[in-house]
Design a protein around this motif. Structure first.
Motif, PDB file in Angstrom:
ATOM      1  N   HIS A 128       3.932  14.364  10.565  1.00 13.70           N
ATOM      2  CA  HIS A 128       2.920  13.586   9.854  1.00 13.70           C
ATOM      3  C   HIS A 128       2.464  12.441  10.760  1.00 13.70           C
ATOM      4  O   HIS A 128       3.292  11.782  11.410  1.00 13.70           O
ATOM      5  CB  HIS A 128       3.480  13.018   8.544  1.00 13.70           C
ATOM      6  CG  HIS A 128       3.884  14.071   7.566  1.00 13.70           C
ATOM      7  ND1 HIS A 128       2.978  14.779   6.804  1.00 13.70           N
ATOM      8  CD2 HIS A 128       5.117  14.559   7.244  1.00 13.70           C
ATOM      9  CE1 HIS A 128       3.627  15.648   6.047  1.00 13.70           C
ATOM     10  NE2 HIS A 128       4.918  15.538   6.303  1.00 13.70           N
ATOM     11  N   SER A 129       1.172  12.241  10.784  1.00 12.75           N
ATOM     12  CA  SER A 129       0.613  11.174  11.621  1.00 12.75           C
ATOM     13  C   SER A 129       0.391   9.927  10.783  1.00 12.75           C
ATOM     14  O   SER A 129      -0.003  10.002   9.617  1.00 12.75           O
ATOM     15  CB  SER A 129      -0.703  11.624  12.256  1.00 12.75           C
ATOM     16  OG  SER A 129      -1.652  11.943  11.247  1.00 12.75           O
ATOM     17  N   VAL A 130       0.649   8.761  11.403  1.00 17.59           N
ATOM     18  CA  VAL A 130       0.507   7.475  10.733  1.00 17.59           C
ATOM     19  C   VAL A 130      -0.295   6.546  11.631  1.00 17.59           C
ATOM     20  O   VAL A 130      -0.067   6.492  12.852  1.00 17.59           O
ATOM     21  CB  VAL A 130       1.884   6.839  10.423  1.00 17.59           C
ATOM     22  CG1 VAL A 130       1.711   5.469   9.765  1.00 17.59           C
ATOM     23  CG2 VAL A 130       2.703   7.752   9.526  1.00 17.59           C
ATOM     24  N   ILE A 170       0.872  -1.171   0.000  1.00 15.77           N
ATOM     25  CA  ILE A 170       0.000   0.000   0.000  1.00 15.77           C
ATOM     26  C   ILE A 170       0.910   1.222   0.000  1.00 15.77           C
ATOM     27  O   ILE A 170       1.865   1.297   0.778  1.00 15.77           O
ATOM     28  CB  ILE A 170      -0.924   0.035   1.233  1.00 15.77           C
ATOM     29  CG1 ILE A 170      -1.897  -1.141   1.215  1.00 15.77           C
ATOM     30  CG2 ILE A 170      -1.699   1.355   1.279  1.00 15.77           C
ATOM     31  CD1 ILE A 170      -2.775  -1.201   2.446  1.00 15.77           C
ATOM     32  N   THR A 171       0.652   2.179  -0.878  1.00 16.13           N
ATOM     33  CA  THR A 171       1.421   3.429  -0.943  1.00 16.13           C
ATOM     34  C   THR A 171       0.516   4.588  -0.564  1.00 16.13           C
ATOM     35  O   THR A 171      -0.626   4.673  -1.037  1.00 16.13           O
ATOM     36  CB  THR A 171       1.993   3.653  -2.351  1.00 16.13           C
ATOM     37  OG1 THR A 171       2.834   2.554  -2.689  1.00 16.13           O
ATOM     38  CG2 THR A 171       2.803   4.935  -2.409  1.00 16.13           C
ATOM     39  N   ALA A 172       1.001   5.477   0.286  1.00 15.79           N
ATOM     40  CA  ALA A 172       0.192   6.611   0.744  1.00 15.79           C
ATOM     41  C   ALA A 172       1.094   7.824   0.932  1.00 15.79           C
ATOM     42  O   ALA A 172       2.286   7.704   1.203  1.00 15.79           O
ATOM     43  CB  ALA A 172      -0.525   6.271   2.048  1.00 15.79           C
ATOM     44  N   GLY A 173       0.494   8.999   0.786  1.00 21.85           N
ATOM     45  CA  GLY A 173       1.209  10.245   1.032  1.00 21.85           C
ATOM     46  C   GLY A 173       2.202  10.575  -0.058  1.00 21.85           C
ATOM     47  O   GLY A 173       2.529   9.747  -0.917  1.00 21.85           O
ATOM     48  N   VAL A 174       2.684  11.812  -0.036  1.00 23.72           N
ATOM     49  CA  VAL A 174       3.677  12.283  -0.981  1.00 23.72           C
ATOM     50  C   VAL A 174       4.486  13.390  -0.310  1.00 23.72           C
ATOM     51  O   VAL A 174       3.961  14.166   0.503  1.00 23.72           O
ATOM     52  CB  VAL A 174       3.011  12.787  -2.283  1.00 23.72           C
ATOM     53  CG1 VAL A 174       2.147  14.021  -2.024  1.00 23.72           C
ATOM     54  CG2 VAL A 174       4.051  13.077  -3.357  1.00 23.72           C
ATOM     55  N   GLU A 175       5.778  13.451  -0.589  1.00 22.48           N
ATOM     56  CA  GLU A 175       6.689  14.442  -0.010  1.00 22.48           C
ATOM     57  C   GLU A 175       6.567  14.490   1.511  1.00 22.48           C
ATOM     58  O   GLU A 175       6.474  15.553   2.118  1.00 22.48           O
ATOM     59  CB  GLU A 175       6.444  15.828  -0.616  1.00 22.48           C
ATOM     60  CG  GLU A 175       6.774  15.904  -2.093  1.00 22.48           C
ATOM     61  CD  GLU A 175       6.613  17.297  -2.667  1.00 22.48           C
ATOM     62  OE1 GLU A 175       6.197  18.200  -1.922  1.00 22.48           O
ATOM     63  OE2 GLU A 175       6.913  17.490  -3.844  1.00 22.48           O
ATOM     64  N   LEU A 176       6.583  13.323   2.110  1.00 19.57           N
ATOM     65  CA  LEU A 176       6.483  13.231   3.565  1.00 19.57           C
ATOM     66  C   LEU A 176       7.812  13.537   4.247  1.00 19.57           C
ATOM     67  O   LEU A 176       7.889  13.553   5.472  1.00 19.57           O
ATOM     68  CB  LEU A 176       5.996  11.835   3.965  1.00 19.57           C
ATOM     69  CG  LEU A 176       4.615  11.446   3.421  1.00 19.57           C
ATOM     70  CD1 LEU A 176       4.264  10.027   3.842  1.00 19.57           C
ATOM     71  CD2 LEU A 176       3.544  12.418   3.901  1.00 19.57           C
ATOM     72  N   VAL A 233      -2.540   8.145   6.600  1.00 15.03           N
ATOM     73  CA  VAL A 233      -1.485   9.155   6.715  1.00 15.03           C
ATOM     74  C   VAL A 233      -2.154  10.520   6.813  1.00 15.03           C
ATOM     75  O   VAL A 233      -2.940  10.894   5.930  1.00 15.03           O
ATOM     76  CB  VAL A 233      -0.531   9.114   5.507  1.00 15.03           C
ATOM     77  CG1 VAL A 233       0.509  10.213   5.626  1.00 15.03           C
ATOM     78  CG2 VAL A 233       0.145   7.762   5.407  1.00 15.03           C
ATOM     79  N   ASP A 234      -1.835  11.250   7.899  1.00 11.81           N
ATOM     80  CA  ASP A 234      -2.409  12.588   8.133  1.00 11.81           C
ATOM     81  C   ASP A 234      -3.928  12.555   8.028  1.00 11.81           C
ATOM     82  O   ASP A 234      -4.561  13.450   7.447  1.00 11.81           O
ATOM     83  CB  ASP A 234      -1.823  13.591   7.143  1.00 11.81           C
ATOM     84  CG  ASP A 234      -0.344  13.827   7.367  1.00 11.81           C
ATOM     85  OD1 ASP A 234       0.118  13.639   8.504  1.00 11.81           O
ATOM     86  OD2 ASP A 234       0.353  14.181   6.401  1.00 11.81           O
ATOM     87  N   GLY A 235      -4.549  11.501   8.574  1.00 13.13           N
ATOM     88  CA  GLY A 235      -5.999  11.383   8.599  1.00 13.13           C
ATOM     89  C   GLY A 235      -6.623  10.885   7.324  1.00 13.13           C
ATOM     90  O   GLY A 235      -7.836  10.668   7.272  1.00 13.13           O
ATOM     91  N   GLN A 236      -5.819  10.717   6.267  1.00 14.57           N
ATOM     92  CA  GLN A 236      -6.335  10.231   4.995  1.00 14.57           C
ATOM     93  C   GLN A 236      -6.093   8.724   4.906  1.00 14.57           C
ATOM     94  O   GLN A 236      -4.956   8.267   4.918  1.00 14.57           O
ATOM     95  CB  GLN A 236      -5.657  10.942   3.828  1.00 14.57           C
ATOM     96  CG  GLN A 236      -5.870  12.442   3.821  1.00 14.57           C
ATOM     97  CD  GLN A 236      -7.328  12.808   3.575  1.00 14.57           C
ATOM     98  OE1 GLN A 236      -8.001  12.196   2.743  1.00 14.57           O
ATOM     99  NE2 GLN A 236      -7.813  13.793   4.314  1.00 14.57           N
TER     100      GLN A 236
END
Length: 1260
Positions: free
Chosen positions: A406-408, A394-400, A421-424
């Motif tokens: 950032h919350s995980v 699973i890939t999530a977020g960008v430019e972390l 990631v960040d609530g998403q």
């Protein structure tokens, strides 16, 4: 509030939007009182203690009670000594000792501070220096002044290194004073409204000062709106502080009235940050912590003077957030899961600059698999792997990896895996198979332990470097204090209760617009499209002058010039005209002739000139040049330059100094004259300028403005064209500058004890030094500058080694470049060294550069304080013997010659440039020395130009010829035949070198013919079949030797190169650099009484063989180039005569270029490449093909063409009539100066009007 002074606003609104902010206004005092000695025992605490007599309470400086200091139970880097000062204090210094009378002392340590005893922050001496040097024995005191000071309640000392023969031992003292301030606590929904007294308004000076701390990355700290629409906003965005100012002057928003500045970074770390906004007039300083930005405000705005009202809390709560820092790729945190639930569940927050690294690994029971959370290319990836099955990702977020928190959230339950990631929420992935998820019992955060621990943890992209906080497992928050105390889990290389992240791009050490990016441990500069290179984009890729380009062998053309090298000025494009000296040509927008009418002193005309470079760039270019000039052409008719009655100027110009100048072309500033006044040939002898004669006819005052300090011309003002028939016109040429004083500025050092001294070199963060040297000595110091401990030194260590030595506080370093050949060969060699935050480098000539990376988190400031010694050292030993030239430090040239004139044993200047630059003179050109530099003498070369590299070529029309006579025929008639041989004895040739190139399509053709008075000759012809034939007849009684090249048709329209080298009876021939032949002549070994050299048709009868006669009668039609017979260049003598040469040209012979394709107009091509047309032409005409739609359109077009032709004929007839009339008028008045000026003016004006009906004319 006492800290806010001199403010000038009506209302101030202090807001915060859905964030936790604390705002404080504080005062700073000079203080240095001891703060620890009077503290109670309870104020001291530590990670552990060796015994009760080694407790933290015994850690006071110079105390001997107990065991004489604090020592922990175990000496490792996780121990600490903590002091509670009781309240917030300002700490200005610290001091340390070892344990009394023991072998226990600390050699280096970290200093940390906090307001709450949680969430510690490290103090840094410099931007990258985290540690303090400690003690070398038990009892001496090491004292450090803290700049800037610390404002905190708690201090913590963390030993890093200690005496290897003992253990950790410390006694400490801190110095400072009380720090009191008023605080306000804002919860994200509250606001604070201030009003102020109108009587305290100050229109000149304003100050806003405050401090804040927050855990939120976004929110408004301050907002103010004025009565005129002006407003100020201070806002946090992504943990950076933005200052937005609108002066309110413009009706609509515009870039001229808006100010948007950004400072600071990582400001959401729950530590105090200071903000200061100062205004003095329109000069504004914006400061966040230690970072300052200065700018000039446009428009009027005010700040504030404050009173307050509102219902808020005036205390500061302390939310607990305990971060942990993963210091290296070997760091990890292993935590057990005691929940026993059939799931894997974890949440945390992280921040980092690294693109890759392991965040979390959890081993799965039963299925022998595992779950990985890791960063890859700044994205979060979740990977579930099981033996024998493909991994599920699973890939999530960008430019972390942007440095933000950032919350995980990870959840793996039953047969589903989900990541947020960040609530998403990222798309959940079904697990492969029906197996239930069982945790392996241990969660590995940030990395994996060594394999020797038996862990199955996997870290495919390495460990994580960054910070984490709010770690929870199965819904339970992890107690990191228990981890720190060793009662929960285990870890390695962590810093608990502190986030040690720093923004290495603040301040941005990438120079000249370089783009900064960073990782956890370093930063990188992208120099693309900046015009600079190097680790910090410090080194310009362009030369500083046309002179420097010339001595790289470059020819005339457009070049980018960086006048100040690595300095702040940007490079700009200009034209370099490479003649015997290099001319810099800088254009402007006023090169067209401009007419001016209807002006008077009350209604003047002002013309402005804008150049292709800024005034700072122009000034730097002019300062480097040896000479600068601008041609100013001023035409006038009843328009005076000076009032006759009182001498006040009626026209003037303004230069770089922004001062009014009333001298004109050819005059010096103090004479106030024009060219005719200096030469004594003004049309009216009672005036010093032609225009002051005030005649009702055109005249002019034209000349060169050559006073460098006043150039370039930026403005002209004309006030005397308001009378009847009064008019003026002007035209300003480009700025022309010649040479480069800095490039040749040099000094010669006669003894090892001789040197030049200059002020201290200041290159604290970025320094570059470049120069040329030449020597015959085997060693010597070029340059040295010392500090208390720091230094830089550049030296010739041995005949083949140049060394750069330096120390910026991290110990001495050396970089050396070794050459396969000797440097002491008395030729010029170029040295360039650079030291910056990233690395140090050394380059010599074109040898491979050597670099030395800067140590991580080491000292970066180069602090020097002695004089700069050039050519020697402060000890007057190991000095340099030889010449140093063009010495530049950070782009600024040191004037070696000026200093050498007043220094014994050092001579200004240095000769002997041809040994290094002589190779630039090509094609037989000879290098000649000059007092400054050198030049190429092309007298005996068939080429011309600054390096004798411009070929001289000519197009020969049918029947044309060029004849170079070695001896005139009439000289022979004056002597009897018996004396002929002796008379021409000096013209015997036993050897000759012949070179030339040609292009033709005619056969037969005569390329070259050399004759003698005794029927001996050499001919080079193209025969009927296209073969090249060379015929030598060196004895009139024998047949000629013939060398025939028939491998191809030489009359193929291509350019061919011929070289013939004869040494007596041996001839070596080369064609087109690839066909070579050597032959032995049988007809003789020398020419007797050489008469002439013929190119083209042979005009007089000669006794030659039939093929030569046929070719000679046909002559040559085509192009001949670079013809040379030994030292004679006949084409050059014919086309570029420097003195009367015995050369005769018959028929159509015109200078051309043999490189052009057949059919090209060579003359027009040469014009195209001359500088006059480098501004280019723009063809605005649309293609006719798209416009012709019908027969009627064709007919209309033909009619238009006919009308256009008739108009052209009419215009030409009128023009001829005007010229005739002008000529008659000139003859009648016998005033060549007046009428020729009017002819030039009208000619130029008419041409411009014919080209463009919108010719600039000004009527007032």
């Amino acid at each position: 509030m006492g800290s806010v002074t001199g403010a000038v606003l009506k209302t101030l609104l202090l807001l915060s939007t859905q964030n936790w902010n604390r705002v404080e206004a504080g005062n700073s005092y000079d203080c240095d009182d001891p703060l620890v000695s009077a503290l109670p025992q309870a104020s001291f605490s530590s990670s552990s203690e060796l015994s009760s007599s080694h407790g933290p309470g015994f850690a006071r400086l110079n105390r001997r009670d107990g065991a004489g200091g604090w020592s922990p139970l175990v000496s490792n880097k996780y121990q600490w000594l903590q002091i509670d000062l009781g309240e917030r204090m300002e700490v200005t210094a610290v001091a340390t000792q070892g344990g009394y009378g023991s072998s226990n002392w600390v050699t280096s340590y970290l200093l940390m501070f906090s307001d709450s005893g949680w969430n510690w922050k490290q103090y840094r001496q410099e931007d990258s220096i985290w540690g303090f040097s400690g003690n070398a024995n038990a009892d001496s005191v090491v004292y450090y002044r803290l700049q800037p000071s610390i404002k905190a309640r708690f201090l913590r000392f963390i030993p890093l290194e200690w005496n290897p023969k003992g253990r950790i031992g410390m006694r400490i003292e801190v110095f400072g004073c009380a720090y009191r301030s008023e605080v306000v606590d804002l919860d994200g929904k509250s606001s604070l409204l201030y009003r102020f007294d109108q009587k305290s308004l100050s229109p000149i000076k304003d100050i806003i000062s405050l401090k804040f701390k927050t855990m939120q990355s976004d929110g408004i700290l301050l907002h103010r709106e004025g009565p005129n629409g002006d407003h100020i906003t201070l806002q946090l965005r992504r943990a950076r502080l933005f200052l937005l100012i609108n002066s309110g002057e413009a009706k609509l928003p515009s870039t001229s009235t808006l100010v948007n500045l950004t400072l600071g970074s990582l400001l959401d770390d729950q530590h105090w940050h200071s903000v200061l906004i100062q205004r003095l007039g329109k000069q504004v300083n914006f400061t966040v912590d230690e970072h300052r930005h200065h700018f000039h405000a446009r428009g009027e705005f005010n700040l504030m003077n404050l009173d307050y009202e509102g219902n808020v809390s005036f205390s500061c709560s302390q939310p607990q957030s305990m971060p942990v820092t993963f210091l290296s790729s070997r760091s990890y945190l292993a935590l057990p899961d005691f929940s026993g639930e059939e799931e894997v569940s974890a949440t945390f927050q992280f921040r980092t600059w690294n693109k890759a690294g392991l965040l979390l690994f959890s081993e799965l029971q039963l299925i022998s698999g595992g779950i990985l959370l890791f960063l890859s290319d700044g994205k979060l990836k979740s990977n579930l792997y099981q033996p024998g099955k493909l991994p599920s990702d699973i890939t999530a977020g960008v430019e972390l990896n942007d440095g933000q928190w950032h919350s995980v959230s990870l959840s793996a339950k039953k047969n589903h895996l989900s990541v947020a990631v960040d609530g998403q929420m990222a798309s959940a992935a079904p697990l492969l198979g029906p197996e239930q998820i069982y945790s392996g019992g241990t969660y590995y955060f940030g990395g994996c332990p060594d394999k020797s621990f038996g862990s199955k943890c996997k870290s495919p992209l390495g460990g994580f470097q960054g910070c984490m906080r709010l770690i929870s497992i199965s819904g339970k928050v992890v107690d990191l204090i228990s981890v720190q105390q060793g009662s929960l889990g285990n870890f390695s290389d962590l810093q608990i209760d502190s986030c040690g992240i720093s923004d290495r791009c603040l301040p941005n050490y990438c120079e000249h617009g370089g783009e900064c990016s960073q990782s956890w441990s370093t930063f990188h500069c992208n120099c693309t499209n900046t015009g600079y290179r190097g680790a910090t984009c410090h080194n310009s890729i362009y030369e500083q002058s046309c002179e420097a380009y010339k001595h790289r062998g470059n020819t005339s053309g457009f070049y980018y010039i960086d006048s100040d090298g690595s300095g702040p000025l940007e490079p700009f494009l200009l034209y370099c005209n490479m003649t015997e000296t290099a001319w810099t040509i800088i254009q402007h927008n006023g090169s067209d002739l401009t007419r001016v009418r209807n002006t008077n002193p009350e209604n003047p005309y002002a013309g402005f000139f804008e150049y292709v470079a800024s005034m700072e760039q122009l000034q730097a270019t002019i300062n480097r040049a040896e000479h600068c000039e601008q041609e100013f052409t001023y035409y006038c008719k009843k328009s005076r330059l000076v009032n006759k009655q009182d001498g006040t100027p009626l026209s003037w110009w303004v230069g770089r100094t922004n001062e009014t100048q009333t001298y004109w072309g050819g005059s010096s500033p103090d004479l106030q004259k024009c060219t005719c006044g200096l030469e004594g040939n003004c049309i009216d002898s009672q005036y010093y300028c032609n225009c002051d004669a005030d005649r009702n006819e055109w005249t002019n005052d034209t000349g060169l403005l050559a006073y460098k300090e006043h150039l370039p011309v930026t403005k002209i003002v004309i006030t005397d064209t308001g009378r009847l028939h009064s008019e003026a016109a002007y035209k300003l040429g480009p700025l022309l500058c010649q040479g480069d004083r800095s490039f040749w500025n040099s000094a010669s050092f006669d003894t090892e004890a001789s040197y030049l001294h200059f002020p201290t070199f200041h290159g604290e963060l970025s320094a570059d030094v470049s120069f040329f040297f030449k020597t015959t000595a085997s060693s010597g110091v070029f340059l040295e500058n010392l500090g208390i401990a720091d230094f830089i030194r550049i030296e010739l260590r041995s005949p083949t080694v140049v060394t750069f030595s330096f120390d910026v506080g991290n110990g001495p370093f050396e970089i050396s470049v070794q050459s396969p050949t000797h440097f002491n060969d008395n030729q010029w060699h170029h040295v360039r060294v650079e030291r910056n935050m990233k690395e140090a480098s050394l380059q010599v000539d074109q040898l491979t550069p050597k670099t030395q990376p800067a140590p991580a988190d080491g000292h970066v400031l180069l602090q020097l304080n002695s004089q700069l010694f050039v050519g020697g050292t402060a000890t007057r030993q190991r000095g340099f013997l030889g010449c140093i030239r063009s010495l530049q430090l950070n782009g600024m040239t040191l004037d070696l010659e000026e200093r050498a004139q007043v220094t014994p044993e050092v001579q200004p200047g240095c000769r002997g440039h041809c040994s290094s630059y002589g190779k630039l003179c090509r094609n037989g050109g000879k290098c000649r020395e000059r007092p400054i530099g050198f030049f190429c003498d092309c007298t005996f070369s068939a080429y011309t130009g600054p390096f004798c590299s411009n070929e001289i070529s000519a197009y020969f029309g049918s029947g044309s010829s060029v004849i170079y006579n070695f001896q005139e025929n009439y000289l022979l008639s004056k002597n009897s035949s018996s004396h002929a041989a002796s008379f021409h004895g000096d013209m015997k040739l036993s050897r000759e070198m012949i070179k030339f190139s040609f292009r033709t399509t005619r056969t037969p053709s005569l390329l070259l013919f050399v004759s003698s008075f005794y029927k001996e000759y050499l001919s080079v012809i193209i025969a009927k079949n296209g073969s090249l034939q060379i015929r030598y007849k060196l004895n009139k009684y024998q047949e000629p030797d013939v060398v025939n090249f028939d491998f191809k048709n030489m009359a193929d329209g291509q350019l061919h190169h011929i070289m013939i080298n004869r040494e007596e009876g041996v001839v070596f021939i080369e064609i087109d650099d690839n066909r070579r032949r050597q032959v032995h002549l049988s007809s003789g070994t020398e020419f007797s009484a050489v008469k002439s050299l013929v190119l083209g048709r042979i005009l007089e009868h000669s006794d030659v063989d039939q093929d030569t006669a046929l070719a000679g009668a046909q002559g040559f039609t085509g192009c001949l180039s670079a013809v040379q017979l030994s030292h004679v260049a006949p084409l050059k003598a014919a086309l570029h005569p420097s003195h009367p040469d015995p050369v005769t040209v018959t028929g159509h012979v015109t200078e051309s270029s043999c490189m052009a394709q057949p059919g090209t107009d060579a003359t027009s091509r040469e014009r195209t490449h001359s500088f006059a047309d480098h501004s280019g032409t723009i063809d605005d005409r649309e293609p006719l093909a798209n416009a012709i739609k019908s027969d009627s359109a064709v007919i209309g077009g033909l009619i238009a063409v006919v009308i256009f032709i008739l108009l052209c004929i009419t215009a030409i007839a009128v023009r001829i009539y005007q010229q005739k009339r002008l000529y008659k008028r000139s003859e009648a008045k016998r005033s060549e100066n007046v009428d020729s000026a009017e002819a030039v003016l009208k000619s130029e004006l008419n041409i411009q009007n014919a080209v463009n009906e919108n010719q600039k004319e000004y009527f007032f």
